[in-house]
Design a protein around this motif. Sequence first.
Motif, PDB file in Angstrom:
ATOM      1  N   ALA A  79     -36.037  56.055 -86.276  1.00 21.24           N
ATOM      2  CA  ALA A  79     -36.053  56.843 -85.043  1.00 21.24           C
ATOM      3  C   ALA A  79     -35.028  57.968 -85.136  1.00 21.24           C
ATOM      4  CB  ALA A  79     -35.752  55.961 -83.832  1.00 21.24           C
ATOM      5  N   ASP A  80     -35.448  59.149 -84.735  1.00 22.43           N
ATOM      6  CA  ASP A  80     -34.554  60.307 -84.661  1.00 22.43           C
ATOM      7  C   ASP A  80     -34.070  60.409 -83.217  1.00 22.43           C
ATOM      8  OD1 ASP A  80     -33.252  62.711 -84.964  1.00 22.43           O
ATOM      9  OD2 ASP A  80     -35.083  63.921 -84.848  1.00 22.43           O
ATOM     10  N   VAL A  81     -32.826  60.003 -82.980  1.00 20.47           N
ATOM     11  CA  VAL A  81     -32.287  59.914 -81.623  1.00 20.47           C
ATOM     12  C   VAL A  81     -31.333  61.077 -81.363  1.00 20.47           C
ATOM     13  CG1 VAL A  81     -31.034  58.464 -79.982  1.00 20.47           C
ATOM     14  CG2 VAL A  81     -32.466  57.408 -81.747  1.00 20.47           C
ATOM     15  N   ALA A  82     -31.525  61.755 -80.238  1.00 23.30           N
ATOM     16  CA  ALA A  82     -30.641  62.859 -79.876  1.00 23.30           C
ATOM     17  C   ALA A  82     -29.223  62.349 -79.669  1.00 23.30           C
ATOM     18  CB  ALA A  82     -31.147  63.534 -78.609  1.00 23.30           C
ATOM     19  N   PRO A  83     -28.222  63.010 -80.238  1.00 25.89           N
ATOM     20  CA  PRO A  83     -26.830  62.549 -80.082  1.00 25.89           C
ATOM     21  C   PRO A  83     -26.260  62.816 -78.695  1.00 25.89           C
ATOM     22  CG  PRO A  83     -26.910  64.563 -81.382  1.00 25.89           C
ATOM     23  CD  PRO A  83     -28.332  64.143 -81.181  1.00 25.89           C
ATOM     24  N   VAL A  84     -26.863  63.747 -77.956  1.00 19.40           N
ATOM     25  CA  VAL A  84     -26.413  64.072 -76.602  1.00 19.40           C
ATOM     26  C   VAL A  84     -27.284  63.318 -75.600  1.00 19.40           C
ATOM     27  CG1 VAL A  84     -26.173  65.930 -74.897  1.00 19.40           C
ATOM     28  CG2 VAL A  84     -25.578  66.342 -77.295  1.00 19.40           C
ATOM     29  N   PRO A  85     -26.685  62.687 -74.582  1.00 17.48           N
ATOM     30  CA  PRO A  85     -27.476  61.938 -73.599  1.00 17.48           C
ATOM     31  C   PRO A  85     -28.442  62.857 -72.840  1.00 17.48           C
ATOM     32  CG  PRO A  85     -25.157  61.350 -73.438  1.00 17.48           C
ATOM     33  CD  PRO A  85     -25.236  62.546 -74.324  1.00 17.48           C
ATOM     34  N   ARG A  87     -32.781  62.819 -71.157  1.00 21.26           N
ATOM     35  CA  ARG A  87     -33.941  62.004 -70.840  1.00 21.26           C
ATOM     36  C   ARG A  87     -34.836  61.930 -72.075  1.00 21.26           C
ATOM     37  NH1 ARG A  87     -36.519  65.012 -66.562  1.00 21.26           N
ATOM     38  NH2 ARG A  87     -34.897  64.226 -65.171  1.00 21.26           N
ATOM     39  N   GLN A  88     -35.338  60.725 -72.376  1.00 23.86           N
ATOM     40  CA  GLN A  88     -36.177  60.496 -73.558  1.00 23.86           C
ATOM     41  C   GLN A  88     -35.484  61.005 -74.822  1.00 23.86           C
ATOM     42  OE1 GLN A  88     -40.240  61.810 -73.090  1.00 23.86           O
ATOM     43  NE2 GLN A  88     -40.464  60.812 -71.098  1.00 23.86           N
ATOM     44  N   THR A 173     -32.384  71.402 -63.375  1.00 19.48           N
ATOM     45  CA  THR A 173     -31.171  70.786 -62.836  1.00 19.48           C
ATOM     46  C   THR A 173     -30.070  70.660 -63.877  1.00 19.48           C
ATOM     47  OG1 THR A 173     -32.020  68.571 -63.337  1.00 19.48           O
ATOM     48  CG2 THR A 173     -32.501  69.462 -61.144  1.00 19.48           C
ATOM     49  N   ARG A 174     -30.454  70.630 -65.155  1.00 21.80           N
ATOM     50  CA  ARG A 174     -29.471  70.489 -66.223  1.00 21.80           C
ATOM     51  C   ARG A 174     -30.060  70.993 -67.520  1.00 21.80           C
ATOM     52  NH1 ARG A 174     -26.895  64.841 -68.469  1.00 21.80           N
ATOM     53  NH2 ARG A 174     -29.059  64.558 -69.088  1.00 21.80           N
ATOM     54  N   VAL A 175     -29.217  71.611 -68.338  1.00 20.96           N
ATOM     55  CA  VAL A 175     -29.624  72.058 -69.676  1.00 20.96           C
ATOM     56  C   VAL A 175     -28.628  71.490 -70.674  1.00 20.96           C
ATOM     57  CG1 VAL A 175     -30.038  74.008 -71.202  1.00 20.96           C
ATOM     58  CG2 VAL A 175     -30.677  74.170 -68.788  1.00 20.96           C
ATOM     59  N   GLN A 176     -29.154  70.845 -71.725  1.00 16.38           N
ATOM     60  CA  GLN A 176     -28.301  70.244 -72.744  1.00 16.38           C
ATOM     61  C   GLN A 176     -28.786  70.679 -74.130  1.00 16.38           C
ATOM     62  OE1 GLN A 176     -25.483  68.924 -71.935  1.00 16.38           O
ATOM     63  NE2 GLN A 176     -25.704  66.747 -71.486  1.00 16.38           N
ATOM     64  N   PRO A 177     -27.868  70.782 -75.106  1.00 12.97           N
ATOM     65  CA  PRO A 177     -28.302  71.045 -76.486  1.00 12.97           C
ATOM     66  C   PRO A 177     -28.983  69.803 -77.047  1.00 12.97           C
ATOM     67  CG  PRO A 177     -25.936  70.659 -76.420  1.00 12.97           C
ATOM     68  CD  PRO A 177     -26.393  70.675 -74.997  1.00 12.97           C
ATOM     69  N   LEU A 178     -30.210  69.936 -77.489  1.00  9.20           N
ATOM     70  CA  LEU A 178     -30.995  68.793 -77.946  1.00  9.20           C
ATOM     71  C   LEU A 178     -30.987  68.642 -79.460  1.00  9.20           C
ATOM     72  CD1 LEU A 178     -33.102  66.525 -77.232  1.00  9.20           C
ATOM     73  CD2 LEU A 178     -34.862  68.266 -77.682  1.00  9.20           C
ATOM     74  N   ARG A 188     -32.714  71.289 -74.235  1.00  8.95           N
ATOM     75  CA  ARG A 188     -33.517  70.436 -73.367  1.00  8.95           C
ATOM     76  C   ARG A 188     -33.277  70.870 -71.924  1.00  8.95           C
ATOM     77  NH1 ARG A 188     -35.427  65.252 -73.535  1.00  8.95           N
ATOM     78  NH2 ARG A 188     -36.526  66.065 -75.376  1.00  8.95           N
ATOM     79  N   ILE A 189     -34.332  71.283 -71.239  1.00  9.43           N
ATOM     80  CA  ILE A 189     -34.256  71.705 -69.843  1.00  9.43           C
ATOM     81  C   ILE A 189     -34.809  70.585 -68.978  1.00  9.43           C
ATOM     82  CG2 ILE A 189     -35.003  73.421 -68.149  1.00  9.43           C
ATOM     83  CD1 ILE A 189     -35.270  75.410 -70.456  1.00  9.43           C
ATOM     84  N   GLU A 190     -33.954  69.985 -68.180  1.00  9.23           N
ATOM     85  CA  GLU A 190     -34.354  68.867 -67.343  1.00  9.23           C
ATOM     86  C   GLU A 190     -34.542  69.315 -65.893  1.00  9.23           C
ATOM     87  OE1 GLU A 190     -31.532  65.730 -67.820  1.00  9.23           O
ATOM     88  OE2 GLU A 190     -32.248  65.201 -69.828  1.00  9.23           O
ATOM     89  N   ARG A 191     -35.614  68.792 -65.287  1.00 11.40           N
ATOM     90  CA  ARG A 191     -35.877  69.004 -63.868  1.00 11.40           C
ATOM     91  C   ARG A 191     -35.819  67.648 -63.178  1.00 11.40           C
ATOM     92  NH1 ARG A 191     -39.199  71.615 -67.190  1.00 11.40           N
ATOM     93  NH2 ARG A 191     -39.040  73.898 -67.272  1.00 11.40           N
ATOM     94  N   ARG A 192     -36.166  67.587 -61.910  1.00 11.10           N
ATOM     95  CA  ARG A 192     -36.028  66.319 -61.188  1.00 11.10           C
ATOM     96  C   ARG A 192     -36.840  65.217 -61.847  1.00 11.10           C
ATOM     97  NH1 ARG A 192     -36.591  66.399 -54.836  1.00 11.10           N
ATOM     98  NH2 ARG A 192     -36.015  64.244 -55.307  1.00 11.10           N
ATOM     99  N   ARG A 193     -38.083  65.490 -62.224  1.00  8.38           N
ATOM    100  CA  ARG A 193     -38.946  64.447 -62.774  1.00  8.38           C
ATOM    101  C   ARG A 193     -39.561  64.827 -64.121  1.00  8.38           C
ATOM    102  NH1 ARG A 193     -39.645  64.380 -57.274  1.00  8.38           N
ATOM    103  NH2 ARG A 193     -39.254  62.363 -56.263  1.00  8.38           N
ATOM    104  N   THR A 194     -39.333  66.007 -64.594  1.00  3.62           N
ATOM    105  CA  THR A 194     -39.915  66.450 -65.857  1.00  3.62           C
ATOM    106  C   THR A 194     -38.836  67.116 -66.710  1.00  3.62           C
ATOM    107  OG1 THR A 194     -40.550  68.623 -64.976  1.00  3.62           O
ATOM    108  CG2 THR A 194     -42.168  66.821 -64.780  1.00  3.62           C
TER     109      THR A 194
END
Length: 240
Positions: A79-85, A87-88, A173-178, A188-194
């Motif tokens: 599995a290739d897991v993102a090091p930054v927390p 979603r998914q 709601t949040r942007v993180q380096p994926l 990674r651009i996160e919204r409330r449910r997507t």
Amino acid sequence: MGDSQVWTAAPATAEHARSVLATAWSCSVAAEGVREELVGAHTVDDDGRVLLNVPEDSALLAVALCAPRGEPSAVLEFADVAPVPVRQRIRARLWIAGWLSLAEDHLVFRPTRVVLRQRSGATVIGLDEFAAAAPDPLATAEAGLLTHLADRHGDAVERLTRLVEPGSLLGATRVQPLAVDRHGLTLRIERRRTHGDVRLPFPTPADTVAQLTERVHVLLSQASGTRPRVLHRQHADGDA
């Protein structure tokens, strides 16, 4: 006539697969009805063969010893897991089917089929292509680079969103380096449910951490010349 250099804005599939193989800390091994989860137990040859250092009481050793033809079939999953927390967090999965054989103090796994599944779908990788590919030169440094960017330079991540098409930031709601590789940075651009991912390609590939720093500074310089965009922060639904 001068030389020309052609490059893509994303790693080739075989290179991505070799990067997953080089950086994954654990793997699942299934062989002849036996399934084991191994942690920190695999290394990789230059040609893509996987060497498994299993415990002395591992059932996989018994499978390899008692196989009627000497080499039982097996499937390895990484599995290739993102090091930054985010979603998914699983970015990709790598499955390798092949044959196990017993060496002096370890098991040798010889691939016969390689499949990489990404968000875009699953791709079968040719064995010669897989053997010839090398991991991305930034693969082993990626985790440290991304966590440092997320933890210490949130303002820089926010500034990079100025390079994103406005429509992709609607409801964010949040942007993180994926992810990051020699060809670019993925947010990674996160919204409330997507959520969705946006790729920011580098102007030229980066083969070292020093070159990566320079490429990110170029992106930040480009972002500084654009109008800031405000994220709509919402916390009512309890998203991470």
